[in-house]
Design a protein around this motif. Structure first.
Motif, PDB file in Angstrom:
ATOM      1  N   ARG A 199       0.914  -1.138  -0.063  1.00 46.73           N
ATOM      2  CA  ARG A 199       0.064   0.160   0.152  1.00 46.73           C
ATOM      3  C   ARG A 199       0.799   1.249   0.051  1.00 46.73           C
ATOM      4  O   ARG A 199       0.615   2.140  -0.610  1.00 46.73           O
ATOM      5  CB  ARG A 199      -0.905  -0.009   1.180  1.00 46.73           C
ATOM      6  CG  ARG A 199      -1.716   1.173   1.587  1.00 46.73           C
ATOM      7  CD  ARG A 199      -2.025   1.551   2.881  1.00 46.73           C
ATOM      8  NE  ARG A 199      -1.047   1.614   3.707  1.00 46.73           N
ATOM      9  CZ  ARG A 199      -1.254   1.349   5.116  1.00 46.73           C
ATOM     10  NH1 ARG A 199      -2.616   1.137   5.634  1.00 46.73           N
ATOM     11  NH2 ARG A 199      -0.148   1.400   5.991  1.00 46.73           N
ATOM     12  N   ASP A 200       1.846   1.155   0.853  1.00 49.43           N
ATOM     13  CA  ASP A 200       2.564   2.321   1.167  1.00 49.43           C
ATOM     14  C   ASP A 200       3.497   2.811  -0.314  1.00 49.43           C
ATOM     15  O   ASP A 200       3.748   3.754  -0.646  1.00 49.43           O
ATOM     16  CB  ASP A 200       3.646   2.394   2.123  1.00 49.43           C
ATOM     17  CG  ASP A 200       2.999   2.260   3.526  1.00 49.43           C
ATOM     18  OD1 ASP A 200       1.796   2.708   3.562  1.00 49.43           O
ATOM     19  OD2 ASP A 200       3.427   1.894   4.478  1.00 49.43           O
ATOM     20  N   GLU A 201       4.109   1.475  -1.024  1.00 51.79           N
ATOM     21  CA  GLU A 201       4.780   1.719  -2.192  1.00 51.79           C
ATOM     22  C   GLU A 201       3.890   2.140  -3.258  1.00 51.79           C
ATOM     23  O   GLU A 201       4.588   3.079  -3.971  1.00 51.79           O
ATOM     24  CB  GLU A 201       5.564   0.477  -2.400  1.00 51.79           C
ATOM     25  CG  GLU A 201       6.632  -0.043  -1.401  1.00 51.79           C
ATOM     26  CD  GLU A 201       7.133  -1.356  -1.603  1.00 51.79           C
ATOM     27  OE1 GLU A 201       8.177  -1.882  -1.259  1.00 51.79           O
ATOM     28  OE2 GLU A 201       6.557  -2.007  -2.517  1.00 51.79           O
ATOM     29  N   LEU A 202       2.794   1.890  -3.375  1.00 46.15           N
ATOM     30  CA  LEU A 202       1.874   2.167  -4.408  1.00 46.15           C
ATOM     31  C   LEU A 202       1.360   3.537  -4.384  1.00 46.15           C
ATOM     32  O   LEU A 202       1.351   4.467  -5.272  1.00 46.15           O
ATOM     33  CB  LEU A 202       0.998   0.963  -4.719  1.00 46.15           C
ATOM     34  CG  LEU A 202       1.279  -0.312  -5.092  1.00 46.15           C
ATOM     35  CD1 LEU A 202       0.080  -1.225  -4.899  1.00 46.15           C
ATOM     36  CD2 LEU A 202       1.640  -0.228  -6.566  1.00 46.15           C
ATOM     37  N   THR A 203       0.877   3.877  -3.132  1.00 50.49           N
ATOM     38  CA  THR A 203       0.621   5.352  -2.789  1.00 50.49           C
ATOM     39  C   THR A 203       1.719   6.252  -3.154  1.00 50.49           C
ATOM     40  O   THR A 203       1.151   7.437  -3.548  1.00 50.49           O
ATOM     41  CB  THR A 203      -0.136   5.114  -1.421  1.00 50.49           C
ATOM     42  OG1 THR A 203      -0.987   4.332  -1.061  1.00 50.49           O
ATOM     43  CG2 THR A 203      -0.418   6.803  -1.048  1.00 50.49           C
ATOM     44  N   ALA A 204       2.877   5.851  -2.839  1.00 49.48           N
ATOM     45  CA  ALA A 204       3.916   6.801  -3.187  1.00 49.48           C
ATOM     46  C   ALA A 204       4.226   7.182  -4.536  1.00 49.48           C
ATOM     47  O   ALA A 204       4.895   7.966  -4.907  1.00 49.48           O
ATOM     48  CB  ALA A 204       5.256   6.404  -2.288  1.00 49.48           C
ATOM     49  N   LEU A 205       3.661   6.383  -5.353  1.00 54.87           N
ATOM     50  CA  LEU A 205       3.939   6.542  -6.885  1.00 54.87           C
ATOM     51  C   LEU A 205       3.346   7.849  -7.472  1.00 54.87           C
ATOM     52  O   LEU A 205       3.550   8.459  -8.445  1.00 54.87           O
ATOM     53  CB  LEU A 205       3.305   5.347  -7.590  1.00 54.87           C
ATOM     54  CG  LEU A 205       4.086   4.071  -7.287  1.00 54.87           C
ATOM     55  CD1 LEU A 205       3.521   2.842  -8.229  1.00 54.87           C
ATOM     56  CD2 LEU A 205       5.576   4.197  -7.610  1.00 54.87           C
ATOM     57  N   SER A 206       2.145   8.334  -6.692  1.00 55.21           N
ATOM     58  CA  SER A 206       1.529   9.643  -7.321  1.00 55.21           C
ATOM     59  C   SER A 206       0.807  10.528  -6.282  1.00 55.21           C
ATOM     60  O   SER A 206       0.492   9.516  -5.050  1.00 55.21           O
ATOM     61  CB  SER A 206       0.516   9.045  -8.219  1.00 55.21           C
ATOM     62  OG  SER A 206      -0.152  10.341  -8.910  1.00 55.21           O
ATOM     63  N   GLN A 207       0.675  11.528  -6.197  1.00 56.00           N
ATOM     64  CA  GLN A 207      -0.160  12.150  -5.382  1.00 56.00           C
ATOM     65  C   GLN A 207      -1.620  12.544  -5.930  1.00 56.00           C
ATOM     66  O   GLN A 207      -2.533  13.187  -5.252  1.00 56.00           O
ATOM     67  CB  GLN A 207       0.349  13.825  -5.411  1.00 56.00           C
ATOM     68  CG  GLN A 207       1.921  13.764  -4.686  1.00 56.00           C
ATOM     69  CD  GLN A 207       1.870  13.209  -3.401  1.00 56.00           C
ATOM     70  OE1 GLN A 207       1.175  13.589  -2.582  1.00 56.00           O
ATOM     71  NE2 GLN A 207       2.566  12.520  -3.062  1.00 56.00           N
TER      72      GLN A 207
END
Length: 312
Positions: A199-207
């Motif tokens: 979750r954290d890695e995928l969330t960090a891909l975009s704002q």
């Protein structure tokens, strides 16, 4: 009795109640001396079929089924089915007719309700609440007992989807990721259980707010959750073939269900489906279930409301 009617079931239940310390088998009754009864049934268990896989415990107010583990992974329709019916989607199987189990519950005073209704609108199954416990012995000889709900969870090995008009241009999905964007249907999809790290890695891909909301939804929806629903004595039903013969519908496999069927004898008290629709499907908790072919005793315990105290 191949094709019991509703009246037959009640009659069989009355015989169960009246049989005392005798060993009762559908189709025959053999009187046993108190000494023999104590030797062969120390817990005052009364066999209800010839294979002695359905036992009536009147003192304990329960019906016992002698079953075996047949499935540990996959989408579920049943907790338990009769043998040679739905073993590919049931954790347990028992060598017994469904109507024998039905009659045993009637003998304890359990009241059947109605199976799930789907048209013109869905109505959940009703009937006497049945607590279900599972007993088994592990490879080290240690006995175990658990509520049936501890072996069943909401399915996580499935796809989850969220509408997303456009994929944020800054998102580069990793090659080994279970994340997928369907441009044709404008949908972001994820398969299986999402960890906090993913979750954290995928969330960090975009704002992008819509994208991040979708990732959060996948995480929340894919977390393992035990089934909380109660089991109820829906009672199945009968159908009549072209020759006028009546058949008890649960014999087709729908003995103890976790997906709603109009032929269910025991069902979950909520809307449930094995089609993989959102949050409606169930699967086994594999790590809690003993190996295939393990003997498991299923306890069916009707829950009766305590009489309300009356004031003097």
């Amino acid at each position: 009795m191949k094709n019991p009617t509703a009246a037959n079931l009640m009659a069989l239940a009355l015989v169960c109640n009246a049989c005392g310390s005798s060993v009762f088998v559908f189709g025959e009754t053999q009187s046993k001396s108190p000494k023999d009864a104590a030797a062969k049934a120390p817990e005052d268990l009364i066999p209800l079929n010839r294979s002695k896989t359905v036992l009536l415990d009147r003192k304990g107010k329960r019906v016992l089924l002698k079953a075996k583990v047949v499935l540990r992974e996959g989408l579920l329709e049943m907790l338990c089915c009769p043998t040679q019916t739905k073993e590919h989607e049931s954790i347990l199987a028992v060598d017994a007719k469904a109507y024998v189990v039905h009659a045993g519950l009637l003998a304890l005073g359990a009241k059947p309700g109605k199976p799930a209704q789907f048209l013109p609108e869905f109505k959940p199954p009703t009937g006497q609440k049945i607590d279900i416990f599972l007993q088994w012995t592990d490879e080290k000889g240690k006995p175990h007992r658990a509520k049936a709900q501890e072996w069943i969870r909401h399915a996580v090995r499935r796809y989850y989807g969220e509408k997303l008009e456009t994929m944020p241009p800054d998102v580069k999905i990793p090659k080994d990721s279970e994340l997928y964007y369907d441009d044709k249907h404008k949908e972001l999809a994820w398969f299986g259980h999402m960890t906090a790290k993913q979750r954290d890695e995928l969330t960090a891909l975009s704002q992008d707010a819509a994208y991040r909301k979708a990732i959060k939804s996948f995480f929340d929806r894919s977390q393992p959750r035990l089934m909380q629903a109660d089991f109820v004595f829906a009672g199945s039903g009968f159908y009549v073939d072209d020759d006028g013969q009546k058949y008890y519908q649960a014999e087709g496999g729908d003995l103890i269900c976790v997906a709603n069927f109009p032929s269910a004898m025991i069902d979950v008290s909520i809307e449930s489906s094995a089609s993989g629709e959102q949050n409606l499907a169930f699967e086994p908790v594999t790590e809690r279930i003993p190996p295939v072919d393990t003997d498991v005793t299923i306890e069916l315990v009707p829950v009766f409301e305590k009489p309300k105290a009356t004031g003097k």
